[in-house]
Design an enzyme around this catalytic site. Structure first.
Site, PDB file in Angstrom:
ATOM      1  N   ASN A   1      33.392  36.668  34.210  1.00 21.98           N
ATOM      2  CA  ASN A   1      34.457  36.187  33.442  1.00 21.98           C
ATOM      3  C   ASN A   1      35.106  34.655  33.695  1.00 21.98           C
ATOM      4  OD1 ASN A   1      36.037  35.463  31.036  1.00 21.98           O
ATOM      5  ND2 ASN A   1      37.773  36.933  31.693  1.00 21.98           N
ATOM      6  N   TRP A   2      34.678  33.798  33.437  1.00 27.00           N
ATOM      7  CA  TRP A   2      34.635  32.674  33.947  1.00 27.00           C
ATOM      8  C   TRP A   2      35.972  31.841  33.177  1.00 27.00           C
ATOM      9  CZ3 TRP A   2      29.148  29.702  33.887  1.00 27.00           C
ATOM     10  CH2 TRP A   2      28.531  30.052  35.088  1.00 27.00           C
ATOM     11  N   LYS A   3      36.313  32.412  32.006  1.00 26.53           N
ATOM     12  CA  LYS A   3      37.583  31.924  31.347  1.00 26.53           C
ATOM     13  C   LYS A   3      37.537  30.447  31.327  1.00 26.53           C
ATOM     14  CE  LYS A   3      40.132  35.692  33.634  1.00 26.53           C
ATOM     15  NZ  LYS A   3      41.239  36.386  34.556  1.00 26.53           N
TER      16      LYS A   3
ATOM     17  N   GLY B   1      43.932  38.330  38.341  1.00 21.65           N
ATOM     18  CA  GLY B   1      44.274  37.208  38.996  1.00 21.65           C
ATOM     19  C   GLY B   1      45.515  37.240  40.146  1.00 21.65           C
TER      20      GLY B   1
ATOM     21  N   SER C   1      41.131  41.400  39.788  1.00 23.96           N
ATOM     22  CA  SER C   1      41.175  41.123  41.409  1.00 23.96           C
ATOM     23  C   SER C   1      39.744  41.854  42.100  1.00 23.96           C
ATOM     24  CB  SER C   1      42.290  41.435  42.048  1.00 23.96           C
ATOM     25  OG  SER C   1      43.296  40.550  41.745  1.00 23.96           O
TER      26      SER C   1
ATOM     27  N   GLU D   1      41.272  46.940  32.405  1.00 25.15           N
ATOM     28  CA  GLU D   1      41.861  45.861  33.151  1.00 25.15           C
ATOM     29  C   GLU D   1      43.376  45.882  33.240  1.00 25.15           C
ATOM     30  OE1 GLU D   1      38.987  42.392  33.461  1.00 25.15           O
ATOM     31  OE2 GLU D   1      40.225  41.993  31.753  1.00 25.15           O
TER      32      GLU D   1
ATOM     33  N   GLY E   1      36.789  38.049  37.511  1.00 24.16           N
ATOM     34  CA  GLY E   1      37.330  36.665  37.230  1.00 24.16           C
ATOM     35  C   GLY E   1      36.878  35.723  38.205  1.00 24.16           C
ATOM     36  N   GLY E   2      38.161  35.546  38.853  1.00 21.81           N
ATOM     37  CA  GLY E   2      38.191  34.479  40.056  1.00 21.81           C
ATOM     38  C   GLY E   2      37.006  34.559  40.926  1.00 21.81           C
TER      39      GLY E   2
ATOM     40  N   HIS F   1      40.795  40.595  25.640  1.00 22.45           N
ATOM     41  CA  HIS F   1      41.267  40.482  26.990  1.00 22.45           C
ATOM     42  C   HIS F   1      42.896  40.337  26.888  1.00 22.45           C
ATOM     43  CE1 HIS F   1      41.885  38.371  30.824  1.00 22.45           C
ATOM     44  NE2 HIS F   1      40.540  38.883  31.126  1.00 22.45           N
TER      45      HIS F   1
ATOM     46  N   GLU G   1      44.694  38.058  28.491  1.00 22.83           N
ATOM     47  CA  GLU G   1      45.116  36.984  28.128  1.00 22.83           C
ATOM     48  C   GLU G   1      45.014  36.513  26.967  1.00 22.83           C
ATOM     49  OE1 GLU G   1      42.536  35.036  31.185  1.00 22.83           O
ATOM     50  OE2 GLU G   1      43.649  36.081  32.626  1.00 22.83           O
TER      51      GLU G   1
HETATM   52  P1  PGA Z   1      40.388  38.350  38.307  1.00 21.31           P
HETATM   53  O1  PGA Z   1      40.043  38.482  36.651  1.00 21.31           O
HETATM   54  O2  PGA Z   1      39.054  38.988  38.864  1.00 21.31           O
HETATM   55  O3  PGA Z   1      40.669  36.940  38.378  1.00 21.31           O
HETATM   56  O4  PGA Z   1      41.628  39.347  38.317  1.00 21.31           O
HETATM   57  C1  PGA Z   1      39.759  39.494  35.953  1.00 21.31           C
HETATM   58  C2  PGA Z   1      39.698  39.448  34.419  1.00 21.31           C
HETATM   59  O5  PGA Z   1      40.514  38.847  33.961  1.00 21.31           O
HETATM   60  O6  PGA Z   1      38.669  39.648  33.604  1.00 21.31           O
END
Ligand code: PGA
Length: 249
Positions: A9-11, A173, A213, A167, A234-235, A95, A97
């Site tokens: 997930n590149w956001k 994050g 994470s 999640e 994500g990251g 998600h 966010e």
């Molecule tokens: P993260 O993000 O791996 O940076 O914790 C995961 C996500 O939000 O899907």
């Protein structure tokens, strides 16, 4: 058992040119056929160029959001059919966010899940508790409500095309991953809920993936759990080397 499902997930990262460079490198490292589903969730603007560049490759595309209406006066929104035409097959829905920063609620998340399915996109429905909810012993009730309301009015035929991502918000994050056994407990619970709603067989076939994470150092232990069928990173998906390690685990 579903195939391992590894999604990045590149956001709000990567312009079109950055996305194309990454995708080209990834596609060269993982030529078809692959035994794992590999998915990149890119920004809206990068989806169409990526869709062209990745045609025939083993890398599939996801959007990060969708609107529930097919068309209309909804300035700034994008419909499922528009996404499908970019070459996108999946869409992340709900998600944390989006829930936290943009006020999305289970009701509209359910409309998005249904709109995606109707158009032929596979929704990746995200659920998960906050740190406060976990502290208050509400993890199971929060996840149950998000899942039941998110999957409301789906048919057994629909659930075959859906993916659920657990999640925990406190792990996103933050560098704090859920312990594999801790994640497994919730994945098992989610599978049981899906079985109650749609039957055992369909529940067994539904990919339930973990996010929060995920990195090359913890992927193996997570994937060793019986009910963790994949991850949403994500990251660690922003760098082609670390994402490749996660894919290979
Ligand atoms: P993260 O993000 O791996 O940076 O914790 C995961 C996500 O939000 O899907």
């Amino acid at each position: 058992m579903p195939r391992p499902f590894i999604a990045g997930n590149w956001k709000m990262h990567k312009t079109i040119s950055e996305a194309l460079e990454f995708a080209g490198a990834l596609a060269r490292r993982f030529p078809p056929p692959q035994e794992r589903d590999i998915i990149i969730a890119a920004s809206y603007t990068a989806l169409h160029p990526l869709g062209r560049a990745l045609q025939g490759s083993a890398i599939h595309l996801s959007a990060q959001n969708v609107h529930w209406e097919e068309r209309g006066a909804f300035t700034g929104e994008v419909s499922a059919r528009m996404l499908l035409e970019t070459g996108c097959r999946y869409v992340i829905v709900g998600h944390s966010e989006r829930r936290r920063l943009f006020g999305e609620k289970n009701g509209e998340i359910n409309l998005k899940v249904r709109a995606a399915l109707k158009a032929g996109l596979k929704p990746i429905l995200c659920v998960g508790e906050t740190l406060e909810e976990r502290g208050d012993d509400k993890t199971f009730s929060v996840v149950r409500k998000q899942l039941k309301e998110g999957l409301n009015n789906l048919t057994p035929g629909d659930i075959r095309h859906a993916i659920v991502a657990y999640e925990p918000v406190w792990a996103i994050g933050t560098g704090r991953t859920a312990a594999p056994a801790q994640a497994q407990e919730i994945h098992r619970f989610i599978r049981q809920l899906i079985a109650d709603l749609f039957g055992e067989d369909l529940a067994e076939g539904t990919p339930i993936i973990y996010g929060g994470s995920v990195n090359p150092a913890n992927i193996r232990d997570l994937m060793a759990e019986p009910d963790i069928n994949g991850v949403l990173a994500g990251g660690a998906s922003l760098d082609v080397d670390s994402f490749s390690e996660i894919i290979k685990f």
